[in-house]
Design a protein around this motif. Structure first.
Motif, PDB file in Angstrom:
ATOM      1  N   HIS C  38       0.869  -1.181   0.142  1.00 27.74           N
ATOM      2  CA  HIS C  38       0.011  -0.135   0.006  1.00 27.74           C
ATOM      3  C   HIS C  38       0.849   1.108   0.383  1.00 27.74           C
ATOM      4  N   PHE C 195     -18.805   3.913  18.312  1.00 27.39           N
ATOM      5  CA  PHE C 195     -18.383   4.056  16.873  1.00 27.39           C
ATOM      6  C   PHE C 195     -17.424   5.254  16.938  1.00 27.39           C
ATOM      7  N   ILE C 232      -7.014   3.781  14.946  1.00 24.40           N
ATOM      8  CA  ILE C 232      -8.261   2.946  14.968  1.00 24.40           C
ATOM      9  C   ILE C 232      -7.599   1.720  14.138  1.00 24.40           C
ATOM     10  N   GLN C 235     -13.557  -1.402  13.401  1.00 26.20           N
ATOM     11  CA  GLN C 235     -14.794  -0.952  13.868  1.00 26.20           C
ATOM     12  C   GLN C 235     -15.836  -1.700  13.377  1.00 26.20           C
ATOM     13  N   LYS C 279      -2.885   6.805  12.158  1.00 26.99           N
ATOM     14  CA  LYS C 279      -3.821   5.856  11.334  1.00 26.99           C
ATOM     15  C   LYS C 279      -3.092   4.627  11.321  1.00 26.99           C
ATOM     16  N   THR C 280      -4.036   3.582  10.839  1.00 29.61           N
ATOM     17  CA  THR C 280      -3.339   2.144  10.653  1.00 29.61           C
ATOM     18  C   THR C 280      -3.740   1.737   9.350  1.00 29.61           C
ATOM     19  N   VAL C 281      -2.649   1.092   8.774  1.00 31.78           N
ATOM     20  CA  VAL C 281      -2.928   0.287   7.609  1.00 31.78           C
ATOM     21  C   VAL C 281      -2.885  -1.120   7.972  1.00 31.78           C
TER      22      VAL C 281
ATOM     23  N   HIS D 209     -11.686  10.840   7.044  1.00 30.03           N
ATOM     24  CA  HIS D 209     -10.227  10.092   6.458  1.00 30.03           C
ATOM     25  C   HIS D 209      -9.166  10.580   7.265  1.00 30.03           C
ATOM     26  N   ARG D 210      -9.197  11.769   7.906  1.00 32.26           N
ATOM     27  CA  ARG D 210      -8.051  12.281   8.798  1.00 32.26           C
ATOM     28  C   ARG D 210      -8.133  11.394   9.945  1.00 32.26           C
ATOM     29  N   ARG D 211      -9.266  10.971  10.559  1.00 30.63           N
ATOM     30  CA  ARG D 211      -9.416  10.051  11.724  1.00 30.63           C
ATOM     31  C   ARG D 211      -8.937   8.771  11.453  1.00 30.63           C
ATOM     32  N   GLY D 212      -9.141   8.308  10.204  1.00 26.98           N
ATOM     33  CA  GLY D 212      -8.753   6.988  10.048  1.00 26.98           C
ATOM     34  C   GLY D 212      -9.961   5.796  10.407  1.00 26.98           C
ATOM     35  N   VAL D 213     -11.211   6.329  10.157  1.00 26.60           N
ATOM     36  CA  VAL D 213     -12.240   5.302  10.638  1.00 26.60           C
ATOM     37  C   VAL D 213     -12.268   4.175   9.506  1.00 26.60           C
ATOM     38  N   LYS D 214     -12.934   3.113  10.061  1.00 30.06           N
ATOM     39  CA  LYS D 214     -12.925   1.876   9.301  1.00 30.06           C
ATOM     40  C   LYS D 214     -14.428   1.802   8.464  1.00 30.06           C
ATOM     41  N   LEU D 215     -15.380   2.511   9.099  1.00 35.13           N
ATOM     42  CA  LEU D 215     -16.694   2.635   8.346  1.00 35.13           C
ATOM     43  C   LEU D 215     -17.180   4.123   8.060  1.00 35.13           C
ATOM     44  N   ILE D 216     -17.618   4.539   7.201  1.00 35.78           N
ATOM     45  CA  ILE D 216     -18.242   5.813   6.991  1.00 35.78           C
ATOM     46  C   ILE D 216     -19.682   5.807   6.909  1.00 35.78           C
ATOM     47  N   ILE D 238     -20.835   2.197   5.790  1.00 37.43           N
ATOM     48  CA  ILE D 238     -20.335   1.259   4.585  1.00 37.43           C
ATOM     49  C   ILE D 238     -18.767   1.319   4.995  1.00 37.43           C
ATOM     50  N   ARG D 239     -18.197  -0.149   4.709  1.00 34.42           N
ATOM     51  CA  ARG D 239     -16.847  -0.380   5.214  1.00 34.42           C
ATOM     52  C   ARG D 239     -15.705   0.452   4.316  1.00 34.42           C
ATOM     53  N   HIS D 242      -7.620   1.626   4.590  1.00 33.71           N
ATOM     54  CA  HIS D 242      -6.719   2.348   4.300  1.00 33.71           C
ATOM     55  C   HIS D 242      -6.356   3.022   3.042  1.00 33.71           C
ATOM     56  N   GLY D 243      -7.066   2.017   1.895  1.00 37.23           N
ATOM     57  CA  GLY D 243      -6.801   2.211   0.661  1.00 37.23           C
ATOM     58  C   GLY D 243      -7.807   3.186  -0.037  1.00 37.23           C
ATOM     59  N   ASP D 248     -12.685   8.465  -2.938  1.00 42.62           N
ATOM     60  CA  ASP D 248     -13.021   7.077  -2.568  1.00 42.62           C
ATOM     61  C   ASP D 248     -14.204   6.988  -1.657  1.00 42.62           C
TER      62      ASP D 248
END
Lengths: 283, 283, 283, 283
Positions: C38, C195, C232, C235, C279-281, D209-216, D238-239, D242-243, D248
């Motif tokens: 990535h 969340f 994070i 989630q 952030k995590t990847v 995006h800045r917070r790096g959440v895994k669902l929006i 929706i999931r 990192h990509g 997107d």
């Protein structure tokens, strides 16, 4: 978006594939924008998809194809290089229900799907007006019960005229004859309104209602000669309960049908879907 | 939680049912804590579930049953009144895989599932230690290939001894004989590790992997004589992709199996599930 | 599972990284079992994670580390090589609520999480019995309101004694002091029952209930000095409606808390999580 | 669908409400097609929604309103009776992004949303053509930075002219002034492109995006004077990973925005949403 070359490649797994491809690209100064790899342990097949910034190379798509072909020749694989600068075309087949067509046309109009819709072909005229409002030609092909062959010949001719990268069956309710399935292999995407392999064939929501399932689904798959049995591209589900009648299921199901089909179409147009046997790898 | 009487009632739909029941409860001074209604237009059957605060009535459960029975006698229905003050019992059948058992025992220990686990019965001893650590008797019943009849007779005897409100097949890998299915009708809950009706029978994750589905599922259903065909109580799915091997699917699937089974068990113990024909209404 | 070396590597993006690493592995005869890449366009940072079959190399982990270090020295990156043959250790911190602990212990017992739980530390004794039933030492550390410092010193000492690869805050209700956050950077995983960034801090389900949200969530994140603000990891959410009281939300929320935490822990133990900035990847 | 009267009623909880309403309907021969009840233990407020088959009553909507009003007068509640035979109207406010508008228009065209779109009002002209292709008038109202007051006065006038049952802010990027919020209370539905209360205000996908959440997420809510703080009607997520870049996220988010908004609008038009304080009960 900046022009990219999308390399998709598959071959029997062996040591050194990534090194070969990566070294080739590094030597050519190529900037890899996105790269995915997968090896299927069951079939021993290696898959990769790489996006290279077009302007990072000093040569063009055809030259890339020639050089890449040479580079991987000894690996015994199959590959394709898509140039995102070349405009892609899609033909959409519909019947009466418009939710999938509306959804695709909306995405094209918004620039989200970067494709030309060359034509919409319908066995009914219900969706002619909205199609033409988007400046797209609509072709009505009558499907008489006793002469579908002629109808499909006409459809085939219209499709061929567009030479499309994708043929989308957007709730087209006719079963493709085996010869068309064969000719359109790997290009024809269908949306089936169930979570396959459950509820193959006609009236899947009626089947789902009868069985009392708690979730209903939609499946986007490549069309093959065996009905609803082609490689699955994408699926999703939505919750239902005892209060949902068949018409409620039909209505709720539409919301996943259109999203699943559009997602599948997007991946197809971006060359993200590699088919191997009856399964897909989405990179 | 404060003691409640849970009334479940079903009858052919007709004008005045709600009025009859509501007037009866209002006249008795009953406080309705929760009420749900459903009419199935296909079968013309009416369903209701109502929770009444026990201390709002001046009489007890048996008297409520007597009076309610009289009140609805002319409606031609079926009903049950559960007294949450009476402790409920469950027997759990297991094999080697423990994720569902661990999950249920954890919920019972935490007070989330308000039930006594009378016994755990296993055809292997793998889960004996954890069961006994929870202070619950574990019974090992050997299932020889050539004499399952004797084994099931032993299981049946152990189950009968507990007189349980629910028999939970928590990844119990043996197929119940028809007579046990009949005797345990409406009390035996199974978890099948697929999104039924897809992948009935053995090794559903292998089937799912072969078909290349993009979601795998789990189904909690009442056990009936036809394998994996009983009334569906609850289902859920989880996303998989081309990178997931069969063992990956098995692992991911466990996370929904245990949650779906525990959810179904909870609803069953709270008398939320009304079965009609081969379908469930969850109120 | 067969022994693997897991390489994780990050560096400023530049042409030739993949070629360098892949050529090194190919030259050493390494079989790449899994590989992900990535590049973050915002930070210009490149990330990769590769699993190499240990028995495909003619040398061992330390030699691999030495050679790999030389190979990538000029790329200016950070890397780690995990040898799955070396047993990993985890310490779990708990309070009264057991659902996350039960879930982790169940997975360890089933062999799904391949790790040693060195110790469980609780500020209450509620979970001592179940911990010890799994053969794991339980340490009770009292947290007096007016002397948490001493308590945390004791916890720190117990944790250090185990030298764990992960410290899991499994619904541990105490806020870590800044010095522990610093010392445990990148090893301490917390589960927050909302969340995030919604409902930071205490009683998130109460906050969610008050706001009338239609979904509740759980967030697994690395612990940092700022409360609930660390990177994070994972989630998930579950649907609620107007009928769900705060206790209902608590109960439903538990089902995602435990799954999200266990998923995060698994990824952490497999070196799948690369942290960059906040952030995590996850590869 | 057959004509129905939809009764929505709320009052302080007390014994006998259901009996009163059900007896009234039973005496009038009314067939209840669908009925839901809810009591909020926190506020002590009772809610019900009932659908009665219009042709089962011997009188019409106005007579039903008169009789029902008398019946429940002593209960101290608020109620409304919707006659599904009376056509409903909606006005849609848009800016440049069309996905929500396309979605609503597609549903109206397909007969899924049974409503007249009286007008679409945009502060840009991008969506004029598609609106007019559906035979709906499009009004362009310019919003100068320094005179939004005049612009909103014009919008208000256009909305009033249609006297709509719902005003839909379909990604309308202007903040309503307090006086319009007040005048449109309970009729103006907005879609916010985040999982509220996370990421209130501008550019929520950038914040996510800045917070790096895994669902929006996306949130449909009634508009109130406080920005993005009105009663929540519906949410979904929706999931992402990192990509996913901000564009997107914008693209993926649209798929839930449109579905969540259309679902909220449908419930609003069917009088399924009962607002109490700052929360909604969806029956």
């Amino acid at each position: 978006m900046a022009r990219r070359y999308v390399i998709t490649f598959g071959c029997p797994d062996q040591i050194g594939i990534v090194a070969t491809i990566a070294s080739f690209l590094a030597d050519a100064g190529g900037t890899i924008v996105e790269a995915s790899y997968h090896t299927d342990p069951d079939t021993g097949w290696f898959f990769t998809r790489q996006e290279v910034a077009a302007d990072s190379l000093s040569f063009h798509a055809d030259e890339l194809r020639a050089r890449f072909g040479e580079t991987v020749a000894s690996l015994g694989g199959e590959w394709q290089i898509l140039d995102t600068g070349e405009r892609r075309r899609v033909v959409i087949l519909v019947s009466k229900e418009g939710h999938c067509l509306y959804d695709i046309l909306g995405r094209v109009a918004a620039g989200e799907l970067d494709v030309d819709v060359s034509a919409v072909i319908g066995n009914h005229t219900d969706l002619a007006t909205i199609t033409e409002a988007h400046g797209i030609p609509f072709h009505h092909v009558v499907f008489p019960r006793d002469d579908k062959e002629t109808a499909f010949a006409k459809v085939s001719e219209l499709v061929d005229a567009a030479d499309p990268h994708a043929i989308v069956l957007a709730r087209f309710m006719q079963i493709l004859p085996a010869d068309l399935c064969a000719r359109w292999t790997g290009r024809a995407l269908n949306i089936h309104h169930s979570f396959l392999p459950s509820f193959v064939g006609a009236k899947p929501y009626h089947q789902a209602h009868r069985r009392g399932v708690k979730l209903i689904g939609a499946t986007c798959h490549y069309v093959t000669a065996e009905l609803d049995a082609g490689p699955i591209v994408e699926q999703d589900v939505i919750r239902v309960d005892h209060g949902d009648s068949v018409p409620d299921m039909v209505r709720k199901g539409r919301d996943i049908e259109k999203v699943v089909l559009s997602r599948g179409l997007r991946w197809h147009l971006e060359n993200r879907i590699l088919v191997h046997g009856n399964k897909t790898v989405v990179l």
